[in-house]
Design a protein around this motif. Structure first.
Motif, PDB file in Angstrom:
ATOM      1  N   HIS A 156      95.957  39.723 -61.542  1.00  0.00           N
ATOM      2  CA  HIS A 156      96.297  39.082 -60.224  1.00  0.00           C
ATOM      3  C   HIS A 156      97.611  38.295 -60.142  1.00  0.00           C
ATOM      4  CE1 HIS A 156      95.061  37.051 -56.416  1.00  0.00           C
ATOM      5  NE2 HIS A 156      95.738  36.095 -56.885  1.00  0.00           N
ATOM      6  N   PHE A 157      98.393  38.565 -58.999  1.00  0.00           N
ATOM      7  CA  PHE A 157      99.562  38.077 -58.491  1.00  0.00           C
ATOM      8  C   PHE A 157      99.575  37.000 -57.327  1.00  0.00           C
ATOM      9  CE2 PHE A 157     100.230  41.775 -61.186  1.00  0.00           C
ATOM     10  CZ  PHE A 157     100.853  41.492 -61.972  1.00  0.00           C
ATOM     11  N   ASP A 158     100.534  36.226 -57.253  1.00  0.00           N
ATOM     12  CA  ASP A 158     100.640  35.713 -55.872  1.00  0.00           C
ATOM     13  C   ASP A 158     101.105  36.492 -54.925  1.00  0.00           C
ATOM     14  OD1 ASP A 158      99.921  33.071 -56.830  1.00  0.00           O
ATOM     15  OD2 ASP A 158     102.041  32.695 -57.573  1.00  0.00           O
ATOM     16  N   CYS A 159     102.026  37.261 -55.190  1.00  0.00           N
ATOM     17  CA  CYS A 159     102.484  38.382 -54.351  1.00  0.00           C
ATOM     18  C   CYS A 159     102.859  39.591 -54.950  1.00  0.00           C
ATOM     19  CB  CYS A 159     103.906  38.103 -53.593  1.00  0.00           C
ATOM     20  SG  CYS A 159     104.143  36.428 -53.300  1.00  0.00           S
ATOM     21  N   VAL A 160     102.464  40.996 -54.158  1.00  0.00           N
ATOM     22  CA  VAL A 160     102.874  42.042 -54.644  1.00  0.00           C
ATOM     23  C   VAL A 160     103.805  42.735 -53.973  1.00  0.00           C
ATOM     24  CG1 VAL A 160     101.979  44.604 -55.223  1.00  0.00           C
ATOM     25  CG2 VAL A 160     100.643  42.342 -55.796  1.00  0.00           C
ATOM     26  N   VAL A 161     105.028  43.085 -54.168  1.00  0.00           N
ATOM     27  CA  VAL A 161     105.849  43.884 -53.101  1.00  0.00           C
ATOM     28  C   VAL A 161     105.886  45.356 -53.523  1.00  0.00           C
ATOM     29  CG1 VAL A 161     108.275  43.967 -52.516  1.00  0.00           C
ATOM     30  CG2 VAL A 161     107.364  42.033 -53.263  1.00  0.00           C
ATOM     31  N   ILE A 162     105.627  46.148 -52.243  1.00  0.00           N
ATOM     32  CA  ILE A 162     105.204  47.681 -52.586  1.00  0.00           C
ATOM     33  C   ILE A 162     106.567  48.142 -51.842  1.00  0.00           C
ATOM     34  CG2 ILE A 162     104.377  49.812 -51.826  1.00  0.00           C
ATOM     35  CD1 ILE A 162     102.522  47.995 -53.465  1.00  0.00           C
ATOM     36  N   GLY A 163     107.451  48.891 -52.961  1.00  0.00           N
ATOM     37  CA  GLY A 163     108.788  49.389 -52.624  1.00  0.00           C
ATOM     38  C   GLY A 163     109.773  48.581 -53.128  1.00  0.00           C
ATOM     39  N   GLY A 164     110.628  49.130 -54.121  1.00  0.00           N
ATOM     40  CA  GLY A 164     111.751  48.365 -54.852  1.00  0.00           C
ATOM     41  C   GLY A 164     113.034  48.743 -54.378  1.00  0.00           C
TER      42      GLY A 164
ATOM     43  N   ALA B 272     104.472  40.857 -58.424  1.00  0.00           N
ATOM     44  CA  ALA B 272     104.675  42.250 -58.690  1.00  0.00           C
ATOM     45  C   ALA B 272     105.418  42.967 -58.038  1.00  0.00           C
ATOM     46  CB  ALA B 272     103.156  42.835 -59.250  1.00  0.00           C
ATOM     47  N   LEU B 273     106.235  44.040 -58.520  1.00  0.00           N
ATOM     48  CA  LEU B 273     107.132  44.955 -57.901  1.00  0.00           C
ATOM     49  C   LEU B 273     106.678  46.332 -58.215  1.00  0.00           C
ATOM     50  CD1 LEU B 273     109.511  45.505 -55.831  1.00  0.00           C
ATOM     51  CD2 LEU B 273     110.821  45.212 -57.608  1.00  0.00           C
TER      52      LEU B 273
ATOM     53  N   ALA C 152      96.120  40.483 -55.019  1.00  0.00           N
ATOM     54  CA  ALA C 152      97.469  39.468 -54.691  1.00  0.00           C
ATOM     55  C   ALA C 152      96.873  38.774 -53.452  1.00  0.00           C
ATOM     56  CB  ALA C 152      98.661  40.492 -54.257  1.00  0.00           C
ATOM     57  N   LYS C 153      97.753  37.572 -53.380  1.00  0.00           N
ATOM     58  CA  LYS C 153      97.413  36.718 -52.250  1.00  0.00           C
ATOM     59  C   LYS C 153      98.172  37.106 -51.126  1.00  0.00           C
ATOM     60  CE  LYS C 153      96.613  32.366 -54.825  1.00  0.00           C
ATOM     61  NZ  LYS C 153      97.549  31.662 -55.717  1.00  0.00           N
ATOM     62  N   LEU C 154      99.162  37.724 -51.093  1.00  0.00           N
ATOM     63  CA  LEU C 154     100.084  38.281 -50.324  1.00  0.00           C
ATOM     64  C   LEU C 154     100.566  39.610 -50.736  1.00  0.00           C
ATOM     65  CD1 LEU C 154     102.117  38.219 -47.808  1.00  0.00           C
ATOM     66  CD2 LEU C 154     103.717  36.791 -49.316  1.00  0.00           C
ATOM     67  N   VAL C 155     100.851  40.822 -49.752  1.00  0.00           N
ATOM     68  CA  VAL C 155     101.488  42.135 -50.125  1.00  0.00           C
ATOM     69  C   VAL C 155     102.389  42.094 -49.105  1.00  0.00           C
ATOM     70  CG1 VAL C 155     100.839  44.499 -50.066  1.00  0.00           C
ATOM     71  CG2 VAL C 155      99.066  43.110 -51.023  1.00  0.00           C
ATOM     72  N   VAL C 156     103.563  42.428 -49.647  1.00  0.00           N
ATOM     73  CA  VAL C 156     105.062  42.707 -48.780  1.00  0.00           C
ATOM     74  C   VAL C 156     105.158  44.095 -48.717  1.00  0.00           C
ATOM     75  CG1 VAL C 156     107.153  42.343 -48.860  1.00  0.00           C
ATOM     76  CG2 VAL C 156     105.967  40.552 -49.238  1.00  0.00           C
ATOM     77  N   GLY C 157     105.014  44.908 -47.576  1.00  0.00           N
ATOM     78  CA  GLY C 157     105.380  46.297 -47.425  1.00  0.00           C
ATOM     79  C   GLY C 157     106.630  46.491 -47.206  1.00  0.00           C
TER      80      GLY C 157
ATOM     81  N   TRP D 214     100.222  28.337 -48.598  1.00  0.00           N
ATOM     82  CA  TRP D 214     101.347  29.166 -48.109  1.00  0.00           C
ATOM     83  C   TRP D 214     100.757  30.596 -47.717  1.00  0.00           C
ATOM     84  CZ3 TRP D 214     102.202  33.405 -50.771  1.00  0.00           C
ATOM     85  CH2 TRP D 214     101.608  33.615 -52.164  1.00  0.00           C
ATOM     86  N   HIS D 215      99.930  30.974 -48.398  1.00  0.00           N
ATOM     87  CA  HIS D 215      99.290  32.403 -48.085  1.00  0.00           C
ATOM     88  C   HIS D 215      98.212  32.498 -46.928  1.00  0.00           C
ATOM     89  CE1 HIS D 215      96.125  30.943 -50.684  1.00  0.00           C
ATOM     90  NE2 HIS D 215      96.974  30.501 -51.503  1.00  0.00           N
TER      91      HIS D 215
END
Ligand SMILES: Cc1cc2nc3c(=O)[nH]c(=O)nc-3n(C[C@H](O)[C@H](O)[C@H](O)COP(=O)(O)OP(=O)(O)OC[C@H]3O[C@@H](n4cnc5c(N)ncnc54)[C@H](O)[C@@H]3O)c2cc1C
Length: 397
Positions: free
Chosen positions: A3-11, A30-31, A155-160, A327-328
């Motif tokens: 589990h992560f606070d944020c997962v970013v998809i796309g580096g 997580a990235l 994740a609590k938040l996913v960044v696309g 925050w989420h």
């Protein structure tokens, strides 16, 4: 399942910068990126994909400690920006006018990405999944579950931040508006004999602009540069099929004389499409960068807007943490879109207005746009207000 606070998809440039700024807030990040970047060596040829990086974007890259490395590899600062259609209406913007040493830098996209990844590897609270790819995404009340090719995480938040063809956008069924400009941009790396490495310039033609972007380094002919040639898609396809020597002749015929003698080193064509996601948020999923918006690259603003998205998201979450908010929460995350949508739309519309205005064939409109450029350059009041404001805006200040 991890589990992560944020997962970013796309580096890419935007996703990597976002992972760093979220990690700077102390979040567990997580990235996920599908391709592993190739290491840098000074012998490598300059990549075709370069960006004009604004002062605001440089500040962000400094903040995440990537700029020093990028600068040590290779960048080309520019101090002046020339724009014209008719020679007599040539307008030049200068960093001195806004009390800056330069207006921006031309940098290879992959070097920005690589320097960001170096910083990512140095952060204990970022875990990278690379090469790996997003397969599916499901949301329930308090978390998002992501299936990747090799494992599943929550994740609590996913960044696309997975670019123009964003899977995150498709999986959350966020629609978009957009159109095809029916044009392509051809990027051409050249050796240049004419020393003009402190300026980037653009001349407008009814078929689309042509642009000169200086690159760093010394070549046998003198220096290096990147040319951008906008034209109808069919014409760009024809140009792309020419040999480097034939293309050189075509460039010399079409580009302004001030280009001087050149040698073509490499070329590539890119279709131009405008896209804007109907919303940047679906519950706990946010879109950033090209996943949210792609813009006509005429004024080199695409990744600069993406970096502004990154800064805005970090501010929203930092403020929420500072206020003791969760925050989420969806309501907190909604503040990100509120900060960014209007500005992105304004920049996209401004680019489209310029694009349409400068390609209109009417002689009356042609005279009007050249008069407007002339006025901005020569009338003192306009010169010190409109011109400098436009310049500061383009620099992201
Ligand atoms: C001709 C041209 C010239 C330009 N010039 C400029 C300029 O001068 N200045 C400027 O500011 N902008 C410029 N731009 C725009 C700029 O290139 C883009 O805005 C920028 O690259 C977008 O970055 P990004 O990180 O959002 O997306 P991308 O660069 O597309 O990165 C997305 C990343 O996500 C990864 N990915 C995708 N799908 C998945 C998945 N399912 N799982 C895991 N990873 C995934 C990809 O591998 C990639 O690394 C130009 C664009 C063009 C076409």
């Amino acid at each position: 399942m991890e589990h992560f606070d944020c997962v970013v998809i796309g580096g890419g440039m935007v996703g990597a910068a976002s992972a760093l700024t979220l990690a700077q807030l102390g979040l567990q990040v997580a990235l996920v990126e599908q391709y592993q970047a190739k290491n840098y060596s000074a012998e490598q040829e300059i990549d075709l994909r370069v960006s004009a990086i604004s002062l605001a974007s440089q500040n962000l890259l400094n903040q995440v400690a990537a700029w020093q490395q990028i600068k040590a590899w290779r960048v080309c600062p520019y101090k002046r920006l020339g724009v014209w259609e008719h020679e007599s209406a040539y307008t030049e913007f200068n960093a001195d006018d806004i009390e800056q040493t330069h207006l921006g830098h031309i940098v290879e996209n992959r070097l920005i990405q690589l320097a960001l990844w170096q910083q990512i590897h140095a952060m204990e609270n970022i875990k990278t999944f690379c090469p790996d790819s997003l397969v599916s995404l499901t949301q329930d009340n308090d978390k998002v579950t992501l299936a990747l090719t090799h494992c599943s995480i929550t994740a609590k938040l996913v960044v696309g931040a997975d670019g123009a063809q964003s899977k995150v956008r498709q999986m959350t069924a966020i629609g978009m508006t957009g159109w095809d400009y029916q044009q392509s941009a051809m990027l051409i790396n050249i050796e240049t004999s004419q020393h003009q490495q402190d300026i980037t310039w653009q001349q407008f033609f009814p078929t689309g602009p042509v642009a000169f972007l200086p690159l760093s380094g010394e070549s046998t002919l003198g220096g290096y540069a990147s040319l951008v040639w906008y034209h109808q898609r069919d014409e760009i396809t024809r140009l792309a099929s020419l040999s480097n020597v034939q293309l050189e002749q075509a460039v010399l015929k079409h580009f302004p004389k001030k280009l001087g003698a050149i040698k073509v080193l490499g070329k590539g064509a890119f279709p131009l499409t405008r896209r804007h996601a109907n919303t940047y948020q679906h519950k706990r999923v946010l879109l950033l960068g090209d996943a949210a918006h792609t813009i006509n690259p005429m004024a080199g603003q695409g990744v600069n807007l993406g970096f502004k998205d990154v800064v805005a998201l970090q501010q929203v979450i930092a403020e929420a943490i500072g206020n003791g908010e969760s925050w989420h929460d969806e309501a907190v995350l909604a503040r990100y879109e509120k900060k960014r949508r209007k500005e992105n739309l304004l920049m996209m519309s401004t680019m489209d207005a310029l694009y349409v205005g400068f390609s209109h064939p009417s002689p009356v409109i042609k005279a009007a746009r050249n008069l407007a450029l002339l006025a901005v350059n020569k009338v003192p009041f306009l010169n010190s207000t409109i011109k400098n404001k436009a310049l500061a805006y383009a620099c992201g200040l």
